[in-house]
Design an enzyme around this catalytic site. Sequence first.
Site, PDB file in Angstrom:
ATOM      1  N   ARG A 155     -10.915   8.696 -27.455  1.00 51.40           N
ATOM      2  CA  ARG A 155     -12.151   7.918 -27.481  1.00 51.40           C
ATOM      3  C   ARG A 155     -12.557   7.604 -26.050  1.00 51.40           C
ATOM      4  NH1 ARG A 155      -8.902   5.433 -31.641  1.00 51.40           N
ATOM      5  NH2 ARG A 155      -9.859   5.672 -33.707  1.00 51.40           N
ATOM      6  N   LYS A 179      -7.594   1.520 -31.721  1.00 49.55           N
ATOM      7  CA  LYS A 179      -8.282   0.417 -32.375  1.00 49.55           C
ATOM      8  C   LYS A 179      -7.276  -0.487 -33.068  1.00 49.55           C
ATOM      9  CE  LYS A 179     -12.781   2.570 -33.237  1.00 49.55           C
ATOM     10  NZ  LYS A 179     -13.756   2.950 -34.281  1.00 49.55           N
ATOM     11  N   HIS A 243     -18.131  11.140 -27.565  1.00 47.54           N
ATOM     12  CA  HIS A 243     -17.701  11.145 -28.963  1.00 47.54           C
ATOM     13  C   HIS A 243     -17.970  12.496 -29.631  1.00 47.54           C
ATOM     14  CE1 HIS A 243     -15.880   8.532 -31.898  1.00 47.54           C
ATOM     15  NE2 HIS A 243     -16.704   8.962 -32.820  1.00 47.54           N
ATOM     16  N   ARG A 246     -15.082  14.550 -28.926  1.00 49.58           N
ATOM     17  CA  ARG A 246     -13.987  14.164 -29.834  1.00 49.58           C
ATOM     18  C   ARG A 246     -14.185  14.825 -31.205  1.00 49.58           C
ATOM     19  NH1 ARG A 246     -10.258   9.945 -31.421  1.00 49.58           N
ATOM     20  NH2 ARG A 246     -10.876   8.879 -33.345  1.00 49.58           N
ATOM     21  N   HIS A 269      -7.073   7.516 -36.945  1.00 44.78           N
ATOM     22  CA  HIS A 269      -7.839   6.945 -38.050  1.00 44.78           C
ATOM     23  C   HIS A 269      -6.914   6.168 -38.980  1.00 44.78           C
ATOM     24  CE1 HIS A 269     -11.114  10.286 -37.644  1.00 44.78           C
ATOM     25  NE2 HIS A 269     -11.307   9.280 -36.813  1.00 44.78           N
ATOM     26  N   TYR A 278     -14.562  15.642 -41.476  1.00 43.59           N
ATOM     27  CA  TYR A 278     -14.521  16.878 -40.709  1.00 43.59           C
ATOM     28  C   TYR A 278     -14.295  18.102 -41.577  1.00 43.59           C
ATOM     29  CZ  TYR A 278     -14.248  13.810 -36.697  1.00 43.59           C
ATOM     30  OH  TYR A 278     -14.526  12.851 -35.767  1.00 43.59           O
TER      31      TYR A 278
END
Length: 304
Positions: A155, A179, A243, A246, A269, A278
Amino acid sequence: MTGQPLSDAVAIDRFLEMMAAEAGAARNTIAAYRADLEGASLLLHRRMAGAGADELGGLGTAWLTLARTSVARKAAALRRFYRFLVDDGVRDDDPSDALPRPVGARGLPKVLARDDVEALFAEVARRVAEGGAGGGALALRLSAMLELLYGSGLRATELVSLPLHAVRPDQPWLILAGKGGAERLVPISDRARAAVAAWRATLAGGSYLFPSRTGHVSRVRLFQLVREVGAAVGIAPDRISPHVLRHAFATHLLEGGADLRALQAMLGHADISTTQIYTHVDGARLVALVNARHPLVDGARRGP
């Protein structure tokens, strides 16, 4: 109901504690979940934790004036909330199938074609070889940044805040706190390690791999750098960003046969449903694979 009835406030607090502790959700994500769940609780007269399918079906009417993306987000929060209640033994049924599913609510990620990516790296290699606009060191910095964005799926915030020695020449991976503070293992390619080593050799020390006068390079500056090199090879600004690189990392790995669970871990994630977006890129390859390799195909060709 399998356990003691919970008030909505207690159920929401327990759910959010789980999201923070087990799923590693970030503070902003927790706040967004709370807002959506408390809003739904108000619409359901503070009986959301024990609501049935009929009551949840009525939320679609209450949300009619909202954008499809907002409805999809709220419904997703409630689905995860009810899955938690079932897993936690509070309920023995999941009524969330009654929630609305707006068609096309979630857009597909922007993805660069392989030719676009090759053009980007060719331009960066040219700048490194020739010194580049603004000096050779800046070209080396750009090379290291792009190699880590596309080669490891970092990120933007993770990239710009990397410590000086985060990427080691003898270690093909690094550990990132993403995150919510959740740690993940990120693979670093030989190309990326070489690019980082070349850039780091120009530095005189400091705390960050990509330093600035006041700390580290900002996310805004990273966006500017990525879009500038994109423009140099004919990629419109609205088609490229850190992004998007990414996304390209994830997309091209799946096209190459990567496992979805492994990709989830690499991207950091918390929920595999985020990674599953994806899979749209691999549909044609999977259809071709089934047509070519499925055992029933050969039987159909041979006939009865």
